[in-house]
Scaffold this active site. Sequence first.
Site, PDB file in Angstrom:
ATOM      1  N   ARG A 173       0.830  -1.219   0.000  1.00 43.41           N
ATOM      2  CA  ARG A 173       0.000   0.000   0.000  1.00 43.41           C
ATOM      3  C   ARG A 173       0.859   1.262   0.000  1.00 43.41           C
ATOM      4  O   ARG A 173       0.545   2.239   0.677  1.00 43.41           O
ATOM      5  CB  ARG A 173      -0.952   0.016   1.203  1.00 43.41           C
ATOM      6  CG  ARG A 173      -1.892  -1.173   1.264  1.00 43.41           C
ATOM      7  CD  ARG A 173      -2.917  -1.045   0.189  1.00 43.41           C
ATOM      8  NE  ARG A 173      -3.441  -2.329  -0.176  1.00 43.41           N
ATOM      9  CZ  ARG A 173      -4.710  -2.676  -0.136  1.00 43.41           C
ATOM     10  NH1 ARG A 173      -5.593  -1.815   0.279  1.00 43.41           N
ATOM     11  NH2 ARG A 173      -5.104  -3.846  -0.522  1.00 43.41           N
ATOM     12  N   SER A 251     -10.703  -0.223   2.505  1.00 47.34           N
ATOM     13  CA  SER A 251     -10.035  -0.515   3.784  1.00 47.34           C
ATOM     14  C   SER A 251      -9.606   0.802   4.410  1.00 47.34           C
ATOM     15  O   SER A 251      -8.864   1.566   3.793  1.00 47.34           O
ATOM     16  CB  SER A 251      -8.779  -1.353   3.560  1.00 47.34           C
ATOM     17  OG  SER A 251      -9.101  -2.592   3.019  1.00 47.34           O
ATOM     18  N   GLU A 349      -5.161   4.012   6.204  1.00 44.83           N
ATOM     19  CA  GLU A 349      -4.684   3.847   4.828  1.00 44.83           C
ATOM     20  C   GLU A 349      -5.007   5.050   3.922  1.00 44.83           C
ATOM     21  O   GLU A 349      -4.130   5.550   3.244  1.00 44.83           O
ATOM     22  CB  GLU A 349      -5.242   2.566   4.222  1.00 44.83           C
ATOM     23  CG  GLU A 349      -4.702   2.407   2.825  1.00 44.83           C
ATOM     24  CD  GLU A 349      -5.189   1.160   2.150  1.00 44.83           C
ATOM     25  OE1 GLU A 349      -4.399   0.244   2.061  1.00 44.83           O
ATOM     26  OE2 GLU A 349      -6.339   1.107   1.733  1.00 44.83           O
TER      27      GLU A 349
HETATM   28  N1  EPU Z   1     -11.922 -10.494   9.141  1.00 38.27           N
HETATM   29  C1  EPU Z   1     -12.687 -10.586  10.283  1.00 38.27           C
HETATM   30  N2  EPU Z   1     -13.613  -9.619  10.510  1.00 38.27           N
HETATM   31  C2  EPU Z   1     -13.797  -8.585   9.660  1.00 38.27           C
HETATM   32  C3  EPU Z   1     -13.017  -8.489   8.499  1.00 38.27           C
HETATM   33  C4  EPU Z   1     -12.067  -9.462   8.263  1.00 38.27           C
HETATM   34  O1  EPU Z   1     -12.547 -11.512  11.076  1.00 38.27           O
HETATM   35  O2  EPU Z   1     -14.685  -7.764   9.941  1.00 38.27           O
HETATM   36  C5  EPU Z   1     -10.958 -11.560   8.847  1.00 38.27           C
HETATM   37  C6  EPU Z   1     -11.466 -12.424   7.694  1.00 38.27           C
HETATM   38  O3  EPU Z   1     -12.294 -13.443   8.115  1.00 38.27           O
HETATM   39  C7  EPU Z   1     -10.181 -12.954   7.099  1.00 38.27           C
HETATM   40  C8  EPU Z   1      -9.188 -11.823   7.374  1.00 38.27           C
HETATM   41  O4  EPU Z   1      -9.749 -11.005   8.384  1.00 38.27           O
HETATM   42  O5  EPU Z   1      -9.756 -14.091   7.783  1.00 38.27           O
HETATM   43  C9  EPU Z   1      -8.864 -11.009   6.137  1.00 38.27           C
HETATM   44  O6  EPU Z   1     -10.080 -10.438   5.620  1.00 38.27           O
HETATM   45  P1  EPU Z   1     -10.266 -10.131   4.042  1.00 38.27           P
HETATM   46  O7  EPU Z   1      -9.992 -11.332   3.257  1.00 38.27           O
HETATM   47  O8  EPU Z   1     -11.588  -9.479   3.894  1.00 38.27           O
HETATM   48  O9  EPU Z   1      -9.088  -9.158   3.701  1.00 38.27           O
HETATM   49  P2  EPU Z   1      -8.460  -7.908   4.465  1.00 38.27           P
HETATM   50  O10 EPU Z   1      -7.086  -8.266   4.904  1.00 38.27           O
HETATM   51  O11 EPU Z   1      -9.387  -7.393   5.512  1.00 38.27           O
HETATM   52  C10 EPU Z   1      -7.256  -6.916   2.375  1.00 38.27           C
HETATM   53  C11 EPU Z   1      -7.202  -5.610   1.671  1.00 38.27           C
HETATM   54  C12 EPU Z   1      -8.483  -5.413   0.856  1.00 38.27           C
HETATM   55  C13 EPU Z   1      -8.560  -6.541  -0.163  1.00 38.27           C
HETATM   56  C14 EPU Z   1      -8.574  -7.869   0.596  1.00 38.27           C
HETATM   57  C15 EPU Z   1      -8.515  -9.063  -0.326  1.00 38.27           C
HETATM   58  C16 EPU Z   1      -5.803  -4.211   3.080  1.00 38.27           C
HETATM   59  C17 EPU Z   1      -5.745  -3.084   4.037  1.00 38.27           C
HETATM   60  N3  EPU Z   1      -7.020  -4.539   2.637  1.00 38.27           N
HETATM   61  O12 EPU Z   1      -8.349  -6.843   3.293  1.00 38.27           O
HETATM   62  O13 EPU Z   1      -8.392  -4.191   0.166  1.00 38.27           O
HETATM   63  O14 EPU Z   1      -9.706  -6.429  -0.976  1.00 38.27           O
HETATM   64  O15 EPU Z   1      -7.414  -7.965   1.450  1.00 38.27           O
HETATM   65  O16 EPU Z   1      -7.243  -9.151  -0.864  1.00 38.27           O
HETATM   66  O17 EPU Z   1      -4.771  -4.783   2.747  1.00 38.27           O
HETATM   67  C18 EPU Z   1      -9.083  -1.908  -0.006  1.00 38.27           C
HETATM   68  O18 EPU Z   1      -7.904  -1.606  -0.040  1.00 38.27           O
HETATM   69  O19 EPU Z   1      -9.955  -1.038  -0.073  1.00 38.27           O
HETATM   70  C19 EPU Z   1      -9.459  -3.301   0.161  1.00 38.27           C
HETATM   71  C20 EPU Z   1     -10.721  -3.666   0.304  1.00 38.27           C
END
Ligand code: EPU
Length: 366
Positions: A173, A251, A349
Amino acid sequence: MTTALSSTCGTQYQHSHNLSAANTMALACTADSVVTLTNEAQLEAFMATTQESQPLFVLSGGSNVLLPDQLHATVLRPKMLGITVTAQTPDYVDIEVMAGEDWHDLVVYTIDQGWYGLENLALIPGLTGAAPVQNIGAYGVQLEDRLQYVRAYHLPSQTWHHLDAADCQFGYRDSIFKRTPNTWLISRVGLRLHTDATHVLASYGDVQTVAHTYAKQQERTQITPADVMQAIIDIRQQKLPDPKRLPNCGSFFQNPIISQNQFILLQASYPNIVGYPMPESTVKVAAGWLIEQAGLKGGGVEPIITHQKQALVLTNHRPYLATQADVAAAQDYIISCVYEKFAITLVREPVWVNASGKIGHGEYEV
Ligand code: EPU
């Protein structure tokens, strides 16, 4: 509201412009003036007439910014359009994309052409020119994996530059464009895509399973990039709010990177903590998980509330009226609750823009 319209060499120049609909968080914002650029020559013409002391702020699709209610700067809006093939072999296609092209439309267009590699980055809001700024990433792919170069205008020296991927200094990022804000205006992005429909990256979460349902519908056993794109569209639509219906800027926090030792200690108390091993004995922790476990899924400070299906996304329940101060209140509250429970400090972010168009990093600058 636009109060006047004048013209410099065909450039659209608007005074006192309401930007509430130009940021996906739908924060109230009025800028002193806005210049819409539809070609590169307009930028040069504008810069030749502008005062050095005039603050400038580059606003692309507005999907990763938090704008102040009064923005005393000239806002430059790169809206150049066009997609050109610059090289083609049996294995790959090089394309040059102008900054104003909508990112998701570009992803769909490339898949339709049989040019693969962007499918994991489907449905990310915003315009192509902003994609290198935060090195957009999702489902195991980051822009840097596909990017060859960026053509950008260096505002302080008024010169054009060709930056290859190494010059962009990409990180998670992060990029040179994010680290030196208000310095570069990106006008073109060069990407290398491949043509092998059997080569996909579908190991993240449910992507593989959902993609297979699309393959099965067409009686295929092997998934294609188009299946992966459809799967990611489905997954994102289920979890992430559509900014047009519920304003948000994706995010809101980065996934924090902590030491392996701290992670092991946390695991002892929270065996379900979600973390991904990273280089140098560090672990990237899912911030959404931390926020949910802190009891804040669907919580926050009205009208800025975390999303019910993905706590990492802050949503604005008072579109066009809520201000940066409202966001600061919710952000503060979430950071302090998460810190209290896990001793981890979340880092925002989206970029925080102050009243003169300067960018704040970890701190607020209101
Ligand atoms: N999780 C929870 N509760 C929540 C949200 C997430 O327990 O409310 C857990 C999920 O169950 C999962 C883990 O956290 O085990 C990761 O969640 P997710 O796959 O939704 O991905 P993320 O790490 O929260 C990142 C990016 C997203 C991107 C997704 C998929 C960052 C800051 N965010 O989110 O990017 O779409 O991975 O690759 O790295 C964005 O930048 O706007 C964005 C949505």
